[in-house]
Design an enzyme around this catalytic site. Sequence first.
Site, PDB file in Angstrom:
ATOM      1  N   GLU A 166       0.356   5.167 -18.518  1.00 50.80           N
ATOM      2  CA  GLU A 166       1.720   5.452 -18.073  1.00 50.80           C
ATOM      3  C   GLU A 166       2.296   6.744 -18.639  1.00 50.80           C
ATOM      4  O   GLU A 166       3.318   6.733 -19.353  1.00 50.80           O
ATOM      5  CB  GLU A 166       2.647   4.278 -18.428  1.00 50.80           C
ATOM      6  CG  GLU A 166       2.232   2.965 -17.814  1.00 50.80           C
ATOM      7  CD  GLU A 166       3.288   1.862 -17.978  1.00 50.80           C
ATOM      8  OE1 GLU A 166       4.189   2.006 -18.814  1.00 50.80           O
ATOM      9  OE2 GLU A 166       3.202   0.869 -17.235  1.00 50.80           O
ATOM     10  N   GLU A 367      -2.068  -3.391 -14.829  1.00 45.46           N
ATOM     11  CA  GLU A 367      -1.033  -4.252 -15.433  1.00 45.46           C
ATOM     12  C   GLU A 367      -0.183  -4.828 -14.316  1.00 45.46           C
ATOM     13  O   GLU A 367       0.167  -4.126 -13.365  1.00 45.46           O
ATOM     14  CB  GLU A 367      -0.074  -3.468 -16.363  1.00 45.46           C
ATOM     15  CG  GLU A 367      -0.628  -3.088 -17.701  1.00 45.46           C
ATOM     16  CD  GLU A 367       0.382  -2.328 -18.578  1.00 45.46           C
ATOM     17  OE1 GLU A 367       1.605  -2.587 -18.478  1.00 45.46           O
ATOM     18  OE2 GLU A 367      -0.075  -1.480 -19.345  1.00 45.46           O
TER      19      GLU A 367
HETATM   20  C1  BGP Z   1       4.435  -1.463 -19.604  1.00 39.90           C
HETATM   21  C2  BGP Z   1       3.671  -0.917 -20.797  1.00 39.90           C
HETATM   22  C3  BGP Z   1       3.292  -1.976 -21.789  1.00 39.90           C
HETATM   23  C4  BGP Z   1       4.277  -3.114 -21.951  1.00 39.90           C
HETATM   24  C5  BGP Z   1       4.937  -3.571 -20.638  1.00 39.90           C
HETATM   25  C6  BGP Z   1       6.083  -4.562 -20.826  1.00 39.90           C
HETATM   26  O1  BGP Z   1       5.177  -0.444 -19.017  1.00 39.90           O
HETATM   27  O2  BGP Z   1       2.473  -0.260 -20.433  1.00 39.90           O
HETATM   28  O3  BGP Z   1       2.993  -1.316 -22.986  1.00 39.90           O
HETATM   29  O4  BGP Z   1       5.188  -2.820 -22.932  1.00 39.90           O
HETATM   30  O5  BGP Z   1       5.389  -2.456 -19.913  1.00 39.90           O
HETATM   31  O6  BGP Z   1       7.265  -3.997 -21.264  1.00 39.90           O
HETATM   32  P1  BGP Z   1       8.535  -4.800 -21.836  1.00 39.90           P
HETATM   33  O7  BGP Z   1       8.087  -5.655 -22.945  1.00 39.90           O
HETATM   34  O8  BGP Z   1       9.484  -3.764 -22.282  1.00 39.90           O
HETATM   35  O9  BGP Z   1       9.085  -5.647 -20.758  1.00 39.90           O
END
Ligand code: BGP
Length: 467
Positions: A166, A367
């Site tokens: 990202e 993801e």
């Molecule tokens: C994505 C990232 C992860 C993770 C996820 C959830 O953008 O790659 O590293 O953090 O988001 O984010 P959050 O816990 O802020 O909801």
Amino acid sequence: MNVTFPQDFWWGAATSGPQSEGRFNKANANVFDYWYEIEPEVFYDQVGPDTASNFYHSFREDIQLMKDIGLNSVRTSIQWTRLIKNLETGEVDEDGVRFYHDVIDAFLAADIRPVIALHHFDLPVDLYHKYGGWTSKKVVKLFADFAETCFNLYSEKVTDWFTFNEPMVIVDGQYLHQIHYPNLVDGKKAVQTAYHLQLASAMAIERFRKSSKNEDGKIGIILNLTPSYPASDKVEDLQAATHANLWKNKLFLDASVKGVFPSELVDLLKADNVFWQGTSEEEAIIRENTIDYLGINYYHPSRVKAPDVSANSLAVDWVPSRYFDKYAMPGRRMNVDKGWEIFPKAIYDIAIDIRDNYDNIDWFVSENGMGVSREERFLQADGSIADDYRIQFMKEHLSYLHQAISEGSHCFGYHSWTPIDCWSWMNAYRNRYGFISNNIHTQIKTIKKSGYWFKSVVDNNGLSVDQ
Ligand code: BGP
């Protein structure tokens, strides 16, 4: 209806070094380690990255749990600040070298494909203080050196590599939205950082082509894609969506897959006098070092409308969002805990866009998932969490993904975020995403209902979806 996925499909989950390992024995601090040292109050409940999910100590047991829920592939990242002791000379830290060997060996012994990223928001803070971080070309070069060290050490064992996770979140987080240290708002630095991250990715790919010791080795990048849908068919809203897509999605996607930045974006940045400092040699590196395959993180769409104030009359400094405003669509379906819209069809739209406009490149969902707070609400008598909402969320996304695959999109896998509840930046442990819960006081880890469900998906290489 039952749907079956292609043979050898990657079923897995993703985490990262800084979010799972804990700070134990680290040679250097990254920007989040440092930010927590100086301002612990900006982190939810003042929980920092020091322990995270204790993976540094418990990786063997954690990997066994991942095996128990059937994962055949797992992504994590190598922390620059753990592997490298001397950030200037690149001298390695022996404990860091040993640790990642042990982790990779444990994954291989469990028959889980280790997928390794080289950067997950974890810039060494000294490189920010000394050189200005990603705004500096020196840091780009140091990153390429670090990448080469990783290939030299581990490419015999690891076939699947990704340069950045990202990159747009680094740009947004550090220089626009104030969610990553140094939490500034500076559009010009944001643009320069975006360019340097792309250059750093291409330089790492160049090093990979020269130094990988693995004939089957491949390298890509992980991009968070948030398709931007216009609020209406009005020309102004359509234009807002075009601009949002250029900045949020196409910048890194075009440069990584096609080797060139989108010309409309380049023209706009030049007209606005915020274009990056680059050279033709750098452009050649970007052009010649495109990715082998792509990881796509998808959580939620973006909906936009024309800005209320015309971009040209804005008195504030330049920011990309001068061309589009957020649009809260009435009736949208929300994950209220996280504040994100749930819109599974976007995964289909992304897949078809990649098929039609990006040479149908091989890609995987790197993801996808649902962050929910206070999951103890759903604790059952046997100690596990009944996260039916997460199962439903994944079923709907997998259903659209399957449709896109059956229409010819080359998707080869699906990774959820995340195997075991992990630490998440400023949000710390507020939203839980795991197939496996983690009690952060005792570090006791327990498989959730979604973990057992996912195992059945892997075993069947498919699932039953609602129509
Ligand atoms: C994505 C990232 C992860 C993770 C996820 C959830 O953008 O790659 O590293 O953090 O988001 O984010 P959050 O816990 O802020 O909801």
